[in-house]
Design a protein around this motif. Sequence first.
Motif, PDB file in Angstrom:
ATOM      1  N   SER A  30       0.817  -1.217   0.000  1.00 23.83           N
ATOM      2  CA  SER A  30       0.000   0.000   0.000  1.00 23.83           C
ATOM      3  C   SER A  30       0.854   1.271   0.000  1.00 23.83           C
ATOM      4  O   SER A  30       2.014   1.256   0.388  1.00 23.83           O
TER       5      SER A  30
ATOM      6  N   TRP B 169       1.309   5.776   0.610  1.00 23.08           N
ATOM      7  CA  TRP B 169       1.358   6.656   1.789  1.00 23.08           C
ATOM      8  C   TRP B 169       0.287   7.727   1.817  1.00 23.08           C
ATOM      9  O   TRP B 169       0.168   8.454   2.797  1.00 23.08           O
TER      10      TRP B 169
ATOM     11  N   LYS C 222       2.605  -4.825   3.485  1.00 21.62           N
ATOM     12  CA  LYS C 222       3.829  -4.023   3.448  1.00 21.62           C
ATOM     13  C   LYS C 222       3.362  -2.586   3.241  1.00 21.62           C
ATOM     14  O   LYS C 222       3.101  -2.147   2.124  1.00 21.62           O
TER      15      LYS C 222
ATOM     16  N   GLU D 259       6.893   2.858   3.328  1.00 22.95           N
ATOM     17  CA  GLU D 259       7.975   3.207   4.262  1.00 22.95           C
ATOM     18  C   GLU D 259       7.766   4.590   4.876  1.00 22.95           C
ATOM     19  O   GLU D 259       8.285   4.889   5.943  1.00 22.95           O
TER      20      GLU D 259
ATOM     21  N   THR E  58      -1.515  -0.938  -4.487  1.00 19.36           N
ATOM     22  CA  THR E  58      -1.897   0.427  -4.837  1.00 19.36           C
ATOM     23  C   THR E  58      -0.635   1.272  -4.802  1.00 19.36           C
ATOM     24  O   THR E  58       0.090   1.258  -3.797  1.00 19.36           O
ATOM     25  N   GLY E  59      -0.385   1.998  -5.887  1.00 14.91           N
ATOM     26  CA  GLY E  59       0.810   2.834  -5.931  1.00 14.91           C
ATOM     27  C   GLY E  59       1.047   3.312  -7.344  1.00 14.91           C
ATOM     28  O   GLY E  59       0.118   3.394  -8.163  1.00 14.91           O
ATOM     29  N   GLU E  60       2.287   3.620  -7.636  1.00 19.58           N
ATOM     30  CA  GLU E  60       2.633   4.191  -8.942  1.00 19.58           C
ATOM     31  C   GLU E  60       2.568   3.147 -10.060  1.00 19.58           C
ATOM     32  O   GLU E  60       2.893   1.975  -9.835  1.00 19.58           O
TER      33      GLU E  60
ATOM     34  N   THR F 283       5.795   1.154 -10.478  1.00 19.27           N
ATOM     35  CA  THR F 283       5.968   0.087  -9.484  1.00 19.27           C
ATOM     36  C   THR F 283       5.044  -1.085  -9.824  1.00 19.27           C
ATOM     37  O   THR F 283       5.432  -2.252  -9.689  1.00 19.27           O
TER      38      THR F 283
ATOM     39  N   GLU G  40      -4.168  -0.882  -8.409  1.00 15.58           N
ATOM     40  CA  GLU G  40      -4.755   0.472  -8.404  1.00 15.58           C
ATOM     41  C   GLU G  40      -3.597   1.441  -8.567  1.00 15.58           C
ATOM     42  O   GLU G  40      -2.786   1.594  -7.653  1.00 15.58           O
ATOM     43  N   LEU G  41      -3.510   2.097  -9.732  1.00 16.07           N
ATOM     44  CA  LEU G  41      -2.287   2.823 -10.062  1.00 16.07           C
ATOM     45  C   LEU G  41      -2.530   4.335 -10.213  1.00 16.07           C
ATOM     46  O   LEU G  41      -3.513   4.856  -9.715  1.00 16.07           O
ATOM     47  N   GLY G  42      -1.644   4.977 -10.919  1.00 13.79           N
ATOM     48  CA  GLY G  42      -1.675   6.439 -10.984  1.00 13.79           C
ATOM     49  C   GLY G  42      -2.796   6.996 -11.854  1.00 13.79           C
ATOM     50  O   GLY G  42      -3.564   6.261 -12.477  1.00 13.79           O
TER      51      GLY G  42
ATOM     52  N   CYS H  54      -5.077   9.968  -5.591  1.00 18.23           N
ATOM     53  CA  CYS H  54      -4.968   9.406  -6.937  1.00 18.23           C
ATOM     54  C   CYS H  54      -6.103   9.868  -7.837  1.00 18.23           C
ATOM     55  O   CYS H  54      -5.959   9.951  -9.043  1.00 18.23           O
TER      56      CYS H  54
ATOM     57  N   GLU I 148       1.776  12.339 -14.193  1.00 17.81           N
ATOM     58  CA  GLU I 148       1.166  12.528 -12.869  1.00 17.81           C
ATOM     59  C   GLU I 148       2.164  13.238 -11.959  1.00 17.81           C
ATOM     60  O   GLU I 148       3.302  12.813 -11.825  1.00 17.81           O
TER      61      GLU I 148
ATOM     62  N   PHE J  70     -14.372   0.144  -8.088  1.00 16.94           N
ATOM     63  CA  PHE J  70     -13.334   1.168  -7.951  1.00 16.94           C
ATOM     64  C   PHE J  70     -12.102   0.681  -8.692  1.00 16.94           C
ATOM     65  O   PHE J  70     -11.614  -0.423  -8.431  1.00 16.94           O
TER      66      PHE J  70
HETATM   67  P1  NAD Z   1       4.917   3.703  -4.899  1.00 17.46           P
HETATM   68  O1  NAD Z   1       4.606   2.893  -6.099  1.00 17.46           O
HETATM   69  O2  NAD Z   1       6.207   4.417  -4.840  1.00 17.46           O
HETATM   70  O3  NAD Z   1       4.876   2.810  -3.583  1.00 17.46           O
HETATM   71  C1  NAD Z   1       3.731   2.059  -3.212  1.00 17.46           C
HETATM   72  C2  NAD Z   1       4.160   0.883  -2.381  1.00 17.46           C
HETATM   73  O4  NAD Z   1       4.923  -0.012  -3.179  1.00 17.46           O
HETATM   74  C3  NAD Z   1       5.041   1.252  -1.190  1.00 17.46           C
HETATM   75  O5  NAD Z   1       4.671   0.450  -0.106  1.00 17.46           O
HETATM   76  C4  NAD Z   1       6.424   0.901  -1.697  1.00 17.46           C
HETATM   77  O6  NAD Z   1       7.341   0.608  -0.672  1.00 17.46           O
HETATM   78  C5  NAD Z   1       6.128  -0.333  -2.525  1.00 17.46           C
HETATM   79  N1  NAD Z   1       7.129  -0.656  -3.544  1.00 17.46           N
HETATM   80  C6  NAD Z   1       7.904   0.198  -4.242  1.00 17.46           C
HETATM   81  N2  NAD Z   1       8.690  -0.491  -5.110  1.00 17.46           N
HETATM   82  C7  NAD Z   1       8.385  -1.801  -4.953  1.00 17.46           C
HETATM   83  C8  NAD Z   1       8.860  -3.009  -5.549  1.00 17.46           C
HETATM   84  N3  NAD Z   1       9.801  -3.005  -6.503  1.00 17.46           N
HETATM   85  N4  NAD Z   1       8.325  -4.177  -5.141  1.00 17.46           N
HETATM   86  C9  NAD Z   1       7.375  -4.204  -4.199  1.00 17.46           C
HETATM   87  N5  NAD Z   1       6.901  -3.096  -3.571  1.00 17.46           N
HETATM   88  C10 NAD Z   1       7.391  -1.911  -3.952  1.00 17.46           C
HETATM   89  O7  NAD Z   1       3.686   4.703  -4.721  1.00 17.46           O
HETATM   90  P2  NAD Z   1       3.532   5.845  -3.617  1.00 17.46           P
HETATM   91  O8  NAD Z   1       4.486   6.936  -3.975  1.00 17.46           O
HETATM   92  O9  NAD Z   1       3.562   5.246  -2.271  1.00 17.46           O
HETATM   93  O10 NAD Z   1       2.029   6.334  -3.868  1.00 17.46           O
HETATM   94  C11 NAD Z   1       1.686   7.301  -4.816  1.00 17.46           C
HETATM   95  C12 NAD Z   1       1.164   6.652  -6.089  1.00 17.46           C
HETATM   96  O11 NAD Z   1       0.075   5.811  -5.758  1.00 17.46           O
HETATM   97  C13 NAD Z   1       0.625   7.641  -7.082  1.00 17.46           C
HETATM   98  O12 NAD Z   1       1.016   7.246  -8.379  1.00 17.46           O
HETATM   99  C14 NAD Z   1      -0.894   7.505  -6.941  1.00 17.46           C
HETATM  100  O13 NAD Z   1      -1.650   7.868  -8.070  1.00 17.46           O
HETATM  101  C15 NAD Z   1      -1.014   6.053  -6.637  1.00 17.46           C
HETATM  102  N6  NAD Z   1      -2.281   5.770  -5.955  1.00 17.46           N
HETATM  103  C16 NAD Z   1      -3.255   5.107  -6.651  1.00 17.46           C
HETATM  104  C17 NAD Z   1      -4.482   4.869  -6.043  1.00 17.46           C
HETATM  105  C18 NAD Z   1      -5.580   4.144  -6.771  1.00 17.46           C
HETATM  106  O14 NAD Z   1      -6.508   3.703  -6.115  1.00 17.46           O
HETATM  107  N7  NAD Z   1      -5.517   4.010  -8.084  1.00 17.46           N
HETATM  108  C19 NAD Z   1      -4.686   5.273  -4.725  1.00 17.46           C
HETATM  109  C20 NAD Z   1      -3.664   5.945  -4.056  1.00 17.46           C
HETATM  110  C21 NAD Z   1      -2.457   6.177  -4.685  1.00 17.46           C
END
Ligand code: NAD
Length: 486
Positions: free
Chosen positions: A152, A154, A178, A181, A231-233, A236, A254-256, A288, A390, A456
């Motif tokens: 997840s 931050w 996880k 950080e 959920t994240g970039e 990633t 769930e991405l950017g 996001c 983004e 969603f």
């Molecule tokens: P991030 O991708 O940098 O990190 C997300 C998670 O992935 C963190 O826990 C990180 O430690 C982990 N991670 C990073 N590299 C990894 C790897 N190689 N293997 C496994 N885990 C890894 O994203 P962020 O900066 O924490 O969050 C912001 C992003 O999240 C933005 O792009 C935003 O649009 C997106 N987001 C999407 C939604 C959605 O529902 N679509 C919701 C919230 C945030």
Amino acid sequence: MKEIKHFINGDHVASQSGRTFENRNPVDNSLIARVHEAGQAEVDAAVSAAQAALNGPWGRMTLKDRAELLNRVADRITERFDEFLDAECKDTGKPYAMASTVDIPRGAANFKAFAEMLANEPTDAFRMDTPDGLGALNIGQRRPKGVIAVISPWNLPLLLMTFKVAPALACGNTVVVKPSEETPSTAALLGEVMNECGVPPGVYNVVHGFGPNSAGEYLTAHKAVNAITFTGETRTGQIIMQAAAIGLRDISMELGGKNPGVVFADCDLDKAIEGTMRSAFLNCGQVCLGTERVYVERPIFERFVERLRARVAELRIGRPQDEGVDFGPLVSQQHRKKVLSYYQLAVDEGATVVIGGGVPDMGDELNEGAWIEPTIWTGLADDARVIREEIFGPCCHIRPFDTEEEVIALANDTDYGLAAAIWTENSARAIRVAEQVNAGIVWVNSWYLRDLRTSFGGAKRSGIGREGGTYSLDFYTELKNICIKL
Ligand code: NAD
């Protein structure tokens, strides 16, 4: 100094390596805690505990008992509301006014909603004919997938993590989380809550650390993990997809986003201004679903830009706990560096800065924090990087348009497809445009109104699969058909 350990098999566990990292408050860069960083050993222990719990009392628990337990977890989050609130606001710097109405209540509500959804989920049954005339009965059953890795971000730490943990547990799985950080605290607190509520050890586990060569990579590569929800970039997400391919594990992503807001001249302008204020600047723009591209029909363009500028000028920037504050810092210095590089890029690409564009002077005590000015631009070309990438900060670009056809094309001119907001009082137009915008979620005359029973997720590079309602149940269960010959 506070220490945050892993939560494995119901215990708070230190890293064997003794390695820790700092958790800092973005308000003033003060140290909140030292966090243990998981190595392969801790990830192995957490996944083993999660596997073992599937065969223990958790695996044998009735649906009713499981639902009751999850309701208790929701109630306990509510009882410890102030601790969750404090932890979330220290990790993120977000205003208490926001976290107390959005993050923490939704964290609790996720457990209630999915417990109820699963309890009310009907079972499929199909009677079929057979050549002997006696027939057969097919019964569809949902079985837990097993051990789910939850990765997840931050920006809404408890809310987004529990949007995965709650349905995963409701469906009878076990999880290894996880958290980001940047925001380890509420995931750690939830471990205490799980113990207090009598959730069996091993059902909910947390390992802390980073992505590459750390907890994230070890967890997503672990062979005994049955599915990964992330959920994240987008970048990633692609790396995690590659990890999931080994062993053919299921994924939910769930991405950017680079979401458009479309404002027609026939809108209720007050509502459109307030809605765009929220969608561009809530949580310091770190949502996001937020709007970074605003398209305004030409007759009201100047008026819209001036009114939004005036509202941004009124935003109260300050400490999360202060009364009336609606705008905090970004999550970290590192993220501020990224957002500021886009502020510079916008100028280099020829933008007119309507307001903001820099770093506010917060006074001595706070100047070490990750503060940034909310920013509006106009005048960028449609192929500018600031329009296409983004940023995830408190900023938006506003561009005029002339026709419905033109604005639909502009809204869709992106690699992403997460969300869109349309502002018009013409309901036929609202439906027409909503149907043609390629995004997973389209709001009309609102933004971020969420019913947990609805789907969603995003189109194109904004994600794979859907969460929410029965869509979550589909991901967190393996459907089995039992065919009984009569
Ligand atoms: P991030 O991708 O940098 O990190 C997300 C998670 O992935 C963190 O826990 C990180 O430690 C982990 N991670 C990073 N590299 C990894 C790897 N190689 N293997 C496994 N885990 C890894 O994203 P962020 O900066 O924490 O969050 C912001 C992003 O999240 C933005 O792009 C935003 O649009 C997106 N987001 C999407 C939604 C959605 O529902 N679509 C919701 C919230 C945030």
